[in-house]
Each structure stands twice: as structure tokens, then as C-alpha cells.
Design an enzyme around this catalytic site. Structure first.
Site, PDB file in Angstrom:
ATOM      1  N   SER A   7       0.844  -1.200   0.000  1.00 37.64           N
ATOM      2  CA  SER A   7       0.000   0.000   0.000  1.00 37.64           C
ATOM      3  C   SER A   7       0.882   1.253   0.000  1.00 37.64           C
ATOM      4  O   SER A   7       2.070   1.192   0.329  1.00 37.64           O
ATOM      5  CB  SER A   7      -0.932  -0.006   1.217  1.00 37.64           C
ATOM      6  OG  SER A   7      -0.201  -0.257   2.394  1.00 37.64           O
ATOM      7  N   GLU A   9       0.986   5.544   0.952  1.00 40.58           N
ATOM      8  CA  GLU A   9       0.337   6.629   1.716  1.00 40.58           C
ATOM      9  C   GLU A   9       0.616   8.002   1.083  1.00 40.58           C
ATOM     10  O   GLU A   9       1.733   8.273   0.650  1.00 40.58           O
ATOM     11  CB  GLU A   9       0.875   6.582   3.151  1.00 40.58           C
ATOM     12  CG  GLU A   9       0.296   7.640   4.060  1.00 40.58           C
ATOM     13  CD  GLU A   9       0.751   7.437   5.500  1.00 40.58           C
ATOM     14  OE1 GLU A   9       0.625   6.320   6.047  1.00 40.58           O
ATOM     15  OE2 GLU A   9       1.259   8.420   6.082  1.00 40.58           O
ATOM     16  N   ASP A 100      -1.548  13.523  16.918  1.00 42.16           N
ATOM     17  CA  ASP A 100      -0.800  14.423  17.812  1.00 42.16           C
ATOM     18  C   ASP A 100      -1.251  15.838  17.536  1.00 42.16           C
ATOM     19  O   ASP A 100      -1.175  16.290  16.400  1.00 42.16           O
ATOM     20  CB  ASP A 100       0.706  14.368  17.495  1.00 42.16           C
ATOM     21  CG  ASP A 100       1.294  13.010  17.798  1.00 42.16           C
ATOM     22  OD1 ASP A 100       1.157  12.560  18.940  1.00 42.16           O
ATOM     23  OD2 ASP A 100       1.880  12.414  16.874  1.00 42.16           O
ATOM     24  N   PHE A 207      11.981  14.336  10.516  1.00 37.70           N
ATOM     25  CA  PHE A 207      10.852  13.424  10.747  1.00 37.70           C
ATOM     26  C   PHE A 207      11.185  12.420  11.840  1.00 37.70           C
ATOM     27  O   PHE A 207      10.368  12.096  12.687  1.00 37.70           O
ATOM     28  CB  PHE A 207      10.536  12.617   9.477  1.00 37.70           C
ATOM     29  CG  PHE A 207       9.813  13.399   8.419  1.00 37.70           C
ATOM     30  CD1 PHE A 207       9.231  14.624   8.695  1.00 37.70           C
ATOM     31  CD2 PHE A 207       9.695  12.889   7.133  1.00 37.70           C
ATOM     32  CE1 PHE A 207       8.568  15.338   7.707  1.00 37.70           C
ATOM     33  CE2 PHE A 207       9.030  13.585   6.151  1.00 37.70           C
ATOM     34  CZ  PHE A 207       8.472  14.815   6.432  1.00 37.70           C
ATOM     35  N   HIS A 257       4.053  -0.886   3.500  1.00 41.69           N
ATOM     36  CA  HIS A 257       3.238   0.326   3.348  1.00 41.69           C
ATOM     37  C   HIS A 257       4.221   1.464   3.143  1.00 41.69           C
ATOM     38  O   HIS A 257       5.023   1.764   4.031  1.00 41.69           O
ATOM     39  CB  HIS A 257       2.406   0.536   4.622  1.00 41.69           C
ATOM     40  CG  HIS A 257       1.582   1.782   4.641  1.00 41.69           C
ATOM     41  ND1 HIS A 257       0.339   1.865   4.057  1.00 41.69           N
ATOM     42  CD2 HIS A 257       1.823   3.012   5.183  1.00 41.69           C
ATOM     43  CE1 HIS A 257      -0.168   3.085   4.244  1.00 41.69           C
ATOM     44  NE2 HIS A 257       0.714   3.797   4.934  1.00 41.69           N
TER      45      HIS A 257
HETATM   46  P1  FAD Z   1      -2.002   5.248  20.642  1.00 45.07           P
HETATM   47  O1  FAD Z   1      -2.088   3.828  20.199  1.00 45.07           O
HETATM   48  O2  FAD Z   1      -3.154   5.795  21.408  1.00 45.07           O
HETATM   49  O3  FAD Z   1      -0.661   5.399  21.443  1.00 45.07           O
HETATM   50  C1  FAD Z   1      -0.168   6.684  21.799  1.00 45.07           C
HETATM   51  C2  FAD Z   1       0.735   6.581  23.031  1.00 45.07           C
HETATM   52  O4  FAD Z   1      -0.056   6.327  24.195  1.00 45.07           O
HETATM   53  C3  FAD Z   1       1.741   5.428  22.984  1.00 45.07           C
HETATM   54  O5  FAD Z   1       2.888   5.869  23.656  1.00 45.07           O
HETATM   55  C4  FAD Z   1       1.056   4.324  23.747  1.00 45.07           C
HETATM   56  O6  FAD Z   1       1.973   3.403  24.324  1.00 45.07           O
HETATM   57  C5  FAD Z   1       0.324   5.113  24.819  1.00 45.07           C
HETATM   58  N1  FAD Z   1      -0.927   4.483  25.238  1.00 45.07           N
HETATM   59  C6  FAD Z   1      -1.875   3.937  24.457  1.00 45.07           C
HETATM   60  N2  FAD Z   1      -2.928   3.520  25.172  1.00 45.07           N
HETATM   61  C7  FAD Z   1      -2.619   3.819  26.482  1.00 45.07           C
HETATM   62  C8  FAD Z   1      -3.302   3.657  27.711  1.00 45.07           C
HETATM   63  N3  FAD Z   1      -4.529   3.120  27.750  1.00 45.07           N
HETATM   64  N4  FAD Z   1      -2.683   4.103  28.858  1.00 45.07           N
HETATM   65  C9  FAD Z   1      -1.454   4.669  28.817  1.00 45.07           C
HETATM   66  N5  FAD Z   1      -0.769   4.856  27.655  1.00 45.07           N
HETATM   67  C10 FAD Z   1      -1.340   4.439  26.518  1.00 45.07           C
HETATM   68  N6  FAD Z   1      -0.967  11.059  12.747  1.00 45.07           N
HETATM   69  C11 FAD Z   1      -1.924  11.887  12.286  1.00 45.07           C
HETATM   70  O7  FAD Z   1      -2.179  12.932  12.910  1.00 45.07           O
HETATM   71  N7  FAD Z   1      -2.597  11.648  11.119  1.00 45.07           N
HETATM   72  C12 FAD Z   1      -2.370  10.534  10.385  1.00 45.07           C
HETATM   73  O8  FAD Z   1      -3.004  10.336   9.346  1.00 45.07           O
HETATM   74  C13 FAD Z   1      -1.393   9.600  10.854  1.00 45.07           C
HETATM   75  N8  FAD Z   1      -1.148   8.452  10.176  1.00 45.07           N
HETATM   76  C14 FAD Z   1      -0.277   7.537  10.707  1.00 45.07           C
HETATM   77  C15 FAD Z   1      -0.114   6.300  10.059  1.00 45.07           C
HETATM   78  C16 FAD Z   1       0.750   5.338  10.554  1.00 45.07           C
HETATM   79  C17 FAD Z   1       0.862   4.005   9.854  1.00 45.07           C
HETATM   80  C18 FAD Z   1       1.508   5.618  11.745  1.00 45.07           C
HETATM   81  C19 FAD Z   1       2.487   4.609  12.278  1.00 45.07           C
HETATM   82  C20 FAD Z   1       1.368   6.849  12.385  1.00 45.07           C
HETATM   83  C21 FAD Z   1       0.467   7.805  11.888  1.00 45.07           C
HETATM   84  N9  FAD Z   1       0.248   9.026  12.542  1.00 45.07           N
HETATM   85  C22 FAD Z   1      -0.696   9.903  12.063  1.00 45.07           C
HETATM   86  C23 FAD Z   1       1.009   9.376  13.741  1.00 45.07           C
HETATM   87  C24 FAD Z   1       0.266   8.982  15.048  1.00 45.07           C
HETATM   88  O9  FAD Z   1      -0.930   9.699  15.148  1.00 45.07           O
HETATM   89  C25 FAD Z   1       1.186   9.305  16.221  1.00 45.07           C
HETATM   90  O10 FAD Z   1       2.265   8.409  16.231  1.00 45.07           O
HETATM   91  C26 FAD Z   1       0.501   9.389  17.574  1.00 45.07           C
HETATM   92  O11 FAD Z   1       1.430   9.950  18.493  1.00 45.07           O
HETATM   93  C27 FAD Z   1       0.076   8.057  18.151  1.00 45.07           C
HETATM   94  O12 FAD Z   1      -1.001   7.548  17.504  1.00 45.07           O
HETATM   95  P2  FAD Z   1      -1.480   6.046  17.848  1.00 45.07           P
HETATM   96  O13 FAD Z   1      -2.726   5.822  17.114  1.00 45.07           O
HETATM   97  O14 FAD Z   1      -0.389   5.090  17.667  1.00 45.07           O
HETATM   98  O15 FAD Z   1      -1.788   6.236  19.419  1.00 45.07           O
END
Ligand code: FAD
Length: 275
Positions: A7, A9, A100, A207, A257
Site C-alpha cells: 500500500s 500513503e 498528535d 521526521f 506500506h
Molecule cells: P495510541 O495507540 O493511542 O498510542 C499513543 C501513546 O499512548 C503510545 O505511547 C502508547 O503506548 C500510549 N498508550 C496507548 N494507550 C494507552 C493507555 N490506555 N494508557 C497509557 N498509555 C497508553 N498522525 C496523524 O495525525 N494523522 C495521520 O493520518 C497519521 N497516520 C499515521 C499512520 C501510521 C501508519 C503511523 C504509524 C502513524 C500515523 N500518525 C498519524 C502518527 C500517530 O498519530 C502518532 O504516532 C501518535 O502519536 C500516536 O497515535 P497512535 O494511534 O499510535 O496512538
């Protein structure tokens, strides 16, 4: 290669010129026949319309496309509205993230972590969406420890995600180790490796500092030694990243990806060497 989940992005362009450039990029990348394209979503909903417009344009061109959806700063109501819009447009695949917010914004909103978003999507829309989530072989920068981060990842999968895409990395062992630990923790879903082609060392450094991806010392030093010689940077980057992709696929990665940064050349070159 055709059996792999491949895929690409994009980010949604902000200007008419960017939209036109992305059309040209996409036409080139479509020739590689990826399984789908995905389009990022600015945290806080800043690119909501641009994300949807780009996804719909890709679909009109006959390719599958998945919007990303980040929940940080969102409310149940605002995320519900976005999901309804995706459904109304017959979108069945999405990449679900926390996102973020820029520093100074705090977290706000009604979702703290991505697992809460996955739970919400499943509660609201059942099995309508195929959901991908993010995974961090080198640990998410805000996690307390690798084990905590793995636990968070497992929670997202248990909340109903179908598959994962990793943050990019240049150390295949980190990926293999992460997958092994996820399997031991009961995750059976595919964990696709996120690949960032190397074309520009300053941008890569920036980055990587933001997202916590490590550039190994030997790669950093080599890149620095090329100075402004972009042809050498690109040639070296192509070799390094292609070798890593070969190793990942040979070692069982279910797919790749590509973070294309809306550019076609580097992804195409890597892909053509792999097939
Ligand atoms: P989470 O899974 O919620 O994790 C965030 C942090 O919180 C981690 O340190 C985790 O260990 C911790 N955590 C999770 N759950 C808990 C809990 N219950 N208690 C305590 N700590 C916890 N960002 C964007 O803004 N837009 C995008 O389109 C985008 N696309 C992305 C695509 C990919 C494939 C990747 C890898 C990243 C992308 N990001 C994007 C970046 C991403 O949003 C950031 O990395 C963000 O900081 C974390 O998102 P997450 O969904 O992994 O968060």
C-alpha cells in the site's frame, strides 16, 4: 510480490498545484498496482475535507483508498459525523489513530488513546470498516517502556483492529522482534512494515526526531558524508531501503506500506527492484 499486501500513503494537498502534482504522482504509482492508497488526516480534523476529497478522487480513478482518522481533540459527536460521511461514501477501510496535536494544544477531546477510537468505531458501525492501526517496533516516543507500548498495541488489536502498519524504521531486527512479541501476546493479525524511502537527509532527520524512528549511526554518517550530493543520497537510500525490504519480506512480513510523501520516484524504484 503480488501476494503481498502493498500500500502507499499520501497526505492531502493544500493547494491547487499540490492537487495537480499528486494526480501525476498517483498515475505513476497506480502502475505498481498497490492493494490500496491511504490518505492521512490532520490531527484535530484540520484536513478532514481534503482527506475525504483525495480518497474520493482516488476511488473515482478505480483504486481502493482508505482515509486515516485521528481522534485527538475530537468528540463522540464529531467522530460519529465523520464515520457517517465515510459510510455514506461507501468507504469500507480506514487507518485509525490517536494523532498528535501541535504542542500547546493539550489533549482535549473525548478520546485519550487510539484503542478508545477503535472501540467507538466498532460500537457505532459494527464490522463495516476494515481497520488498520499504528504499531511501533522502536517504541512510540511517549510510551513509558517497550512493554507498556506493546500492551497498548495489544489493546488496540483487542478493541477490534483487523491489521497494523508500523512506524518506519531502518532496523529490520526491531520489526521482527516486535512481531514475535506481539504474536506471543496473542496478536494474530497482519503487521505490515511501514517503509520510508530515503531521498533527503535533512528531512529524514527532522521526521525521525519527531516520530522516534532511529536512523542507525552508519546510515546517518554515510548520508552526512554525501553533503548536498542528492544523487548519491538517493542511490544509497535506494540500496539500503531495498535490501531491508527484501529482508523483511523474506523474513515473513505480510506486506509493505510506503510513506510516499506524495512523490513517486523512490517508491517506484524500490518496488521495481523487489518484483
Ligand atoms: P495510541 O495507540 O493511542 O498510542 C499513543 C501513546 O499512548 C503510545 O505511547 C502508547 O503506548 C500510549 N498508550 C496507548 N494507550 C494507552 C493507555 N490506555 N494508557 C497509557 N498509555 C497508553 N498522525 C496523524 O495525525 N494523522 C495521520 O493520518 C497519521 N497516520 C499515521 C499512520 C501510521 C501508519 C503511523 C504509524 C502513524 C500515523 N500518525 C498519524 C502518527 C500517530 O498519530 C502518532 O504516532 C501518535 O502519536 C500516536 O497515535 P497512535 O494511534 O499510535 O496512538
Amino acid at each position: 510480490m503480488k501476494t503481498h499486501n502493498f500500500s502507499i500513503e499520501f497526505f492531502p494537498p493544500k493547494t491547487a498545484e499540490g492537487i495537480e502534482k499528486l494526480r501525476v504522482t498517483r498515475a505513476k504509482l497506480a502502475e505498481l498496482k498497490p492493494k490500496y492508497f491511504s490518505v492521512t488526516f490532520g490531527a484535530g480534523g484540520t484536513t478532514q475535507q481534503g482527506t475525504l476529497d483525495t480518497v474520493m478522487e482516488i476511488r473515482r480513478e478505480g483504486h481502493d483508498a482508505a482515509p486515516h482518522l485521528s481522534c485527538v481533540g475530537g468528540t463522540h459527536e464529531s467522530i460519529r459525523a465523520i464515520l457517517s460521511e465515510f459510510k455514506a461514501n461507501d468507504i469500507h477501510r480506514l487507518v485509525a489513530l490517536r494523532g498528535d496535536l501541535p504542542s500547546g494544544y493539550g489533549m482535549g477531546g473525548e478520546f485519550r488513546y487510539a484503542n478508545e477510537l477503535i472501540e467507538f468505531i466498532r460500537a457505532e458501525t459494527g464490522d463495516w470498516f476494515h481497520i488498520e492501526v499504528a504499531a511501533y517496533p522502536e517504541m512510540h516516543p511517549q510510551a513509558r517502556s517497550p512493554q507498556d507500548d506493546l500492551n497498548s498495541f495489544v489493546r488496540k488489536m483487542q478493541a477490534g483492529a483487523n491489521a497494523a502498519i508500523t512506524q518506519y524504521f531502518y532496523n529490520a531486527d526491531a520489526y521482527f522482534r516486535f512481531v514475535e512479541e506481539a504474536r506471543k501476546a496473542g496478536v494474530t493479525a497482519p503487521i505490515v512494515a511501514g517503509i520510508m524511502p530515503i531521498t533527503n537527509s535533512t528531512q529524514l532527520q527532522r521526521f525521525s526526531e519527531m516520530c522516534g524512528a532511529e536512523i542507525p549511526r552508519w546510515i546517518r554518517l554515510k548520508l552526512a558524508s554525501y553533503g548536498d550530493d542528492t544523487a548519491s543520497i538517493k542511490a544509497f537510500g535506494l540500496d539500503v531501503v531495498t535490501s531491508m525490504c527484501e529482508r523483511l519480506l523474506a523474513g515473513g512480513a505480510p506486506g509493505l506500506h510506503f510513506y510516499s510523501l506524495n512523490q513517486a520516484a523512490a517508491t517506484t524504484a524500490i518496488w521495481q527492484r523487489l518484483v
